[in-house]
Design a protein around this motif. Structure first.
Motif: not given
Length: 632
Positions: A419-425, A459-460, A462-476
């Protein structure tokens, strides 16, 4: 016009659109196109309100898949961004992807290795238009990125993590697929700058409803600078690349496709002259000739998609020293052929079953031996399920090598929208790399070698995708490798003598601060360890980051900058030779003139930083470049 880059992407990947990405069962290529373009239109409407854009990957599953439908870590860089970065140097573009480090033996054109998440350069599977392009005649069987410029590159698709389940041998650190540019009409650019550097590229194509034929070409020449940091003689290079593709709809469901690439590179190199035998100026040169291509048929049925192809890649190298005569000092030729069949069956309820098999023949020959060959045969199956915000895949593969026997690979991934544009992967994958022909059959070869193997997990969030208004990702991430092949000084042969571990964090952020101002960056912490010696792995900086920004002024002028930050590392496995960290800042600008014409320019290494990515080898100082591009 939008059909043809899409066609190029689909025809160079080993599958079709998954059922979850289509509103109706796929009837034909034209229906596939219509569905995707309709989805694109929807996404474009959504982008107005949410800033979201669609990103498509082929490396994650071997299929045409939206990034949000895979749990694997993928970066896709398109042609617009490649042109925004400017210049021929592919590493300046790859530096925008997290987890990527590189080393180069001198100026552009010299041998360049790309390392992903702490893996060896040769543990990255490299494809150009879906064709494996590693050199079977090189000792470690890798791809030299010094032979690749940006001029004919349409898209870069990078998977970070082991994925031999889909791709077979070499996919230990990741998979990099380079797509050749394809478009109707004409487009071209030319630039000139420091060190008498000229870079020109052009692309064009003809199309109707049932066919497309296109060509892309580039030429690069530079006087360069001394490969040896202590040298004074400039080492130049010259490269020419030509790529072509053809797509023909034989029926509504059957497509014929073909692609080919030819590249020729001539570079000046430095060596280790007597009496000191240390790196210094020499008159040596190297010529590299590459040829690759594929021919095949694709079938798009109600629920079944099939793709059969034959691919070929050949790399020939000749080394010369004019001081010793006209005859080459060393010659080599590596060749691979691949016959493959891949498919996907679309079940009900968002279920898909992907499958495939291939047989690869590789051979090599040098002027010092008669050469040898090897064959590897593999098959895989992968189940996929997409339901609402949940997407999951699980698969297995078996490969049989006619020299060392069998290898199995397993992998799985899951992505969940919270939700809110976020996803877990999350993803888990296994990789293997078959011993090279040189490691098996050279005077230092060992026929008892086993394949290198790896297991990776990440494990990461992520919000949005590369190039969108707001894209953030954190991956371990973490990858454990074993049976690594190295030179055994006790036996003077290659042997499975090493284990390694790489783990760390990747962070990505991109935000539109205003409609005309975007800030973005990537950061990687990569902790590597040789688990036999406890040393750090060579040429893997622990910290690296790239920060970049673009601002469109009210007058239409676009001003941008890229700052590359790289921490300390070691040049050798013994950790006795240190490579100091460095910071390189590039400033660039572009300005449109009328319809389809743009003037652009940049200053690379604005602060004239002195640094080395390989001990003893020089890197470029400050340089200014100016160019123009046009399209019709």
């Amino acid at each position: 016009m939008r059909k043809f880059p899409f066609l190029l992407t689909v025809a160079t990947i080993p599958a079709a659109i998954p059922a979850a990405a289509t509103a109706q069962p796929v009837q034909s290529l034209d229906q596939v196109e219509e569905t995707v373009l309709a989805d694109d239109a929807d996404d474009a409407d959504d982008a107005d309100a949410t800033g979201e854009v669609e990103a498509i990957t082929v490396t994650a599953t071997g299929l045409f898949t939206r990034i949000e439908n895979t749990g694997q870590a993928v970066t896709v860089i398109g042609r617009d961004e490649i042109e925004a970065v400017q210049g021929a140097d592919i590493t300046r573009v790859l530096a925008r992807a997290p987890g990527v480090a590189f080393s180069r033996n001198g100026p552009p054109g010299a041998f360049t290795g790309v390392r992903v998440r702490g893996g060896e350069a040769e543990q990255l599977l490299v494809l150009i238009d879906g064709v494996r392009v590693a050199d079977p005649a090189s000792p470690s069987g890798g791809f030299d990125f010094g032979t690749l410029t940006t001029g004919t590159v349409g898209k870069i698709d990078l998977l970070r993590g082991s994925n031999s389940t889909i791709w077979g041998s070499d996919a230990i650190a990741g998979v990099l697929d380079i797509s050749t540019r394809g478009r109707s009409g004409l487009a071209g650019s030319v630039e000139y700058g420091a060190r008498d550097t000229l870079f020109a590229s052009a692309t064009g194509g003809l199309s109707e409803d049932a066919y497309f034929a296109g060509l892309a070409a580039s030429f690069f020449r530079t006087d360069g600078f001394s490969s040896a940091a202590a040298g004074t003689e400039a080492d130049g290079s010259e490269q020419f690349t030509l790529g072509g593709s053809v797509f023909v709809d034989l029926t509504d469901q059957l497509e014929l496709f073909a692609n080919t690439r030819y590249a020729n590179s001539d570079i000046d190199i430095d060596g280790f002259p007597a009496p000191s035998y240390t790196l210094g100026d020499t008159s040596e040169t190297q010529e590299t000739e590459q040829l690759s291509g594929a021919l095949g048929l694709a079938y798009y049925g109600q629920d079944l998609t099939l793709r059969a192809s034959y691919a070929l890649a050949d790399t020939a190298r000749d080394n010369f020293d004019p001081a010793l005569g006209a005859a080459p000092l060393f010659t080599s030729d590596g060749n691979s052929q691949n016959l493959s069949l891949r498919g996907e069956y679309r079940l009900i309820g968002g279920l898909t079953l992907a499958f495939g098999g291939n047989r690869e023949w590789s051979e090599y020959q040098t002027d010092s031996d008669t050469g040898e060959d090897a064959t590897i045969t593999g098959a895989y199956v992968q189940a996929g399920w997409v339901l609402g915000g949940l997407a999951a895949h699980v698969g297995a593969r078996v490969d049989d090598h006619d020299r060392f026997g069998s290898a199995t690979s397993f992998g799985g991934d899951v992505s969940y929208r919270v939700g809110g544009g976020w996803r877990l992967r999350a993803s888990v994958g296994e990789g293997f790399k078959a011993p090279t022909l040189y490691q098996l059959y050279s005077p230092y070869g060992n026929l008892d070698l086993q394949p290198e193997q790896s297991t990776s997990a990440d494990f990461g969030v992520e919000h949005g995708v590369r190039g969108s208004d707001f894209h953030a990702a954190l991956t371990l991430f973490r990858r454990d490798s074993e049976n690594l092949i190295g030179f055994d000084n006790a036996t003077f042969t290659y042997a499975n003598i090493a284990r390694a571990r790489a783990q760390g964090i990747e962070a990505e952020l991109g935000v539109d601060l205003a409609p005309s101002l975007r800030l973005a960056g990537v950061y990687s912490l990569v902790d590597t360890e040789n688990r036999e010696t406890d040393n750090e792995l060579a040429r893997r900086p622990r910290h690296s980051a790239t920060l970049f920004a673009d601002w469109q002024t009210p007058l239409g002028l676009v001003i941008g900058g890229d700052l590359r930050l790289v921490g300390d590392s070691f040049d050798n496995a013994a950790n006795t030779v240190r490579l100091e960290g460095y910071e390189v800042f590039d400033l660039r600008a572009s300005y449109p003139f009328g319809d389809g014409v743009e003037l652009f320019g940049r200053v690379e290494n604005v602060f004239d930083e002195e640094y080395q990515t390989a001990a003893g080898y020089g890197s470029p100082g400050r340089g200014a470049f100016l160019g123009v591009r046009a399209q019709m």
